[in-house]
Motif scaffolding. Structure first.
Motif, PDB file in Angstrom:
ATOM      1  N   ILE A  10      11.589 -35.595  10.506  1.00  0.00           N
ATOM      2  CA  ILE A  10      10.452 -35.806  11.406  1.00  0.00           C
ATOM      3  C   ILE A  10      10.455 -37.242  11.925  1.00  0.00           C
ATOM      4  O   ILE A  10      10.209 -37.487  13.107  1.00  0.00           O
ATOM      5  CB  ILE A  10       9.115 -35.482  10.691  1.00  0.00           C
ATOM      6  CG1 ILE A  10       9.028 -33.989  10.402  1.00  0.00           C
ATOM      7  CG2 ILE A  10       7.923 -35.949  11.505  1.00  0.00           C
ATOM      8  CD1 ILE A  10       8.999 -33.110  11.629  1.00  0.00           C
ATOM      9  N   VAL A  11      10.753 -38.188  11.057  1.00  0.00           N
ATOM     10  CA  VAL A  11      10.842 -39.590  11.487  1.00  0.00           C
ATOM     11  C   VAL A  11      11.953 -39.736  12.525  1.00  0.00           C
ATOM     12  O   VAL A  11      11.786 -40.408  13.547  1.00  0.00           O
ATOM     13  CB  VAL A  11      11.068 -40.527  10.278  1.00  0.00           C
ATOM     14  CG1 VAL A  11      11.332 -41.954  10.728  1.00  0.00           C
ATOM     15  CG2 VAL A  11       9.875 -40.470   9.337  1.00  0.00           C
ATOM     16  N   LEU A  42      11.313 -32.266  21.954  1.00  0.00           N
ATOM     17  CA  LEU A  42      10.909 -33.147  20.857  1.00  0.00           C
ATOM     18  C   LEU A  42       9.390 -33.161  20.698  1.00  0.00           C
ATOM     19  O   LEU A  42       8.879 -33.140  19.571  1.00  0.00           O
ATOM     20  CB  LEU A  42      11.430 -34.570  21.100  1.00  0.00           C
ATOM     21  CG  LEU A  42      12.940 -34.739  20.953  1.00  0.00           C
ATOM     22  CD1 LEU A  42      13.374 -36.072  21.549  1.00  0.00           C
ATOM     23  CD2 LEU A  42      13.366 -34.631  19.499  1.00  0.00           C
ATOM     24  N   SER A  43       8.667 -33.174  21.807  1.00  0.00           N
ATOM     25  CA  SER A  43       7.204 -33.153  21.750  1.00  0.00           C
ATOM     26  C   SER A  43       6.714 -31.880  21.077  1.00  0.00           C
ATOM     27  O   SER A  43       5.811 -31.917  20.230  1.00  0.00           O
ATOM     28  CB  SER A  43       6.613 -33.252  23.159  1.00  0.00           C
ATOM     29  OG  SER A  43       6.933 -34.477  23.749  1.00  0.00           O
ATOM     30  N   ARG A  44       7.299 -30.763  21.448  1.00  0.00           N
ATOM     31  CA  ARG A  44       6.924 -29.481  20.848  1.00  0.00           C
ATOM     32  C   ARG A  44       7.152 -29.522  19.333  1.00  0.00           C
ATOM     33  O   ARG A  44       6.310 -29.094  18.562  1.00  0.00           O
ATOM     34  CB  ARG A  44       7.729 -28.357  21.492  1.00  0.00           C
ATOM     35  CG  ARG A  44       7.323 -26.971  21.041  1.00  0.00           C
ATOM     36  CD  ARG A  44       8.121 -25.892  21.742  1.00  0.00           C
ATOM     37  NE  ARG A  44       7.949 -25.962  23.190  1.00  0.00           N
ATOM     38  CZ  ARG A  44       8.958 -26.087  24.064  1.00  0.00           C
ATOM     39  NH1 ARG A  44      10.195 -26.131  23.654  1.00  0.00           N
ATOM     40  NH2 ARG A  44       8.719 -26.149  25.353  1.00  0.00           N
ATOM     41  N   ARG A  45       8.279 -30.036  18.940  1.00  0.00           N
ATOM     42  CA  ARG A  45       8.600 -30.114  17.509  1.00  0.00           C
ATOM     43  C   ARG A  45       7.595 -30.966  16.760  1.00  0.00           C
ATOM     44  O   ARG A  45       7.098 -30.603  15.697  1.00  0.00           O
ATOM     45  CB  ARG A  45      10.003 -30.692  17.338  1.00  0.00           C
ATOM     46  CG  ARG A  45      10.332 -31.125  15.937  1.00  0.00           C
ATOM     47  CD  ARG A  45      11.310 -30.196  15.287  1.00  0.00           C
ATOM     48  NE  ARG A  45      11.387 -30.401  13.860  1.00  0.00           N
ATOM     49  CZ  ARG A  45      12.186 -31.286  13.279  1.00  0.00           C
ATOM     50  NH1 ARG A  45      12.991 -32.027  14.000  1.00  0.00           N
ATOM     51  NH2 ARG A  45      12.193 -31.397  11.970  1.00  0.00           N
ATOM     52  N   ASP A  49       4.898 -29.701  13.854  1.00  0.00           N
ATOM     53  CA  ASP A  49       5.161 -30.105  12.471  1.00  0.00           C
ATOM     54  C   ASP A  49       4.272 -31.216  11.930  1.00  0.00           C
ATOM     55  O   ASP A  49       4.255 -31.451  10.722  1.00  0.00           O
ATOM     56  CB  ASP A  49       6.623 -30.539  12.324  1.00  0.00           C
ATOM     57  CG  ASP A  49       7.592 -29.381  12.503  1.00  0.00           C
ATOM     58  OD1 ASP A  49       7.147 -28.216  12.490  1.00  0.00           O
ATOM     59  OD2 ASP A  49       8.798 -29.638  12.650  1.00  0.00           O
ATOM     60  N   VAL A  50       3.575 -31.922  12.811  1.00  0.00           N
ATOM     61  CA  VAL A  50       2.766 -33.058  12.366  1.00  0.00           C
ATOM     62  C   VAL A  50       1.319 -32.842  12.806  1.00  0.00           C
ATOM     63  O   VAL A  50       1.045 -32.722  13.996  1.00  0.00           O
ATOM     64  CB  VAL A  50       3.303 -34.381  12.964  1.00  0.00           C
ATOM     65  CG1 VAL A  50       2.472 -35.562  12.486  1.00  0.00           C
ATOM     66  CG2 VAL A  50       4.770 -34.581  12.610  1.00  0.00           C
TER      67      VAL A  50
END
Length: 66
Positions: A10-11, A42-45, A49-50
């Motif tokens: 995630i980082v 990347l935004s979707r991910r 997840d966060v």
């Protein structure tokens, strides 16, 4: 404020988001489709997840490990 240690992947996704965003800002208008798609992925991910209340903490953690 919530302080959470985020997983390395995630980082890395946040680092990639920042790098892609900066590249998109510098890219000529006609050649940015690939970068826009990458930024969306990347935004979707990150959104999936966060939790929203941890996004600022993730950005801070990303900056500390850079």
């Amino acid at each position: 404020m919530v302080h959470t240690e985020h997983s390395p992947d995630i980082v890395q996704a946040q680092r990639d988001w920042i790098r892609t965003y900066n590249s998109l800002a510098k890219a000529p208008t006609g050649s940015n489709t690939r970068l826009r798609r990458r930024l969306i992925d990347l935004s979707r991910r990150l959104v999936q997840d966060v939790p929203r209340e941890q996004l600022a903490d993730l950005r801070r953690q990303t900056e500390e490990k850079s």
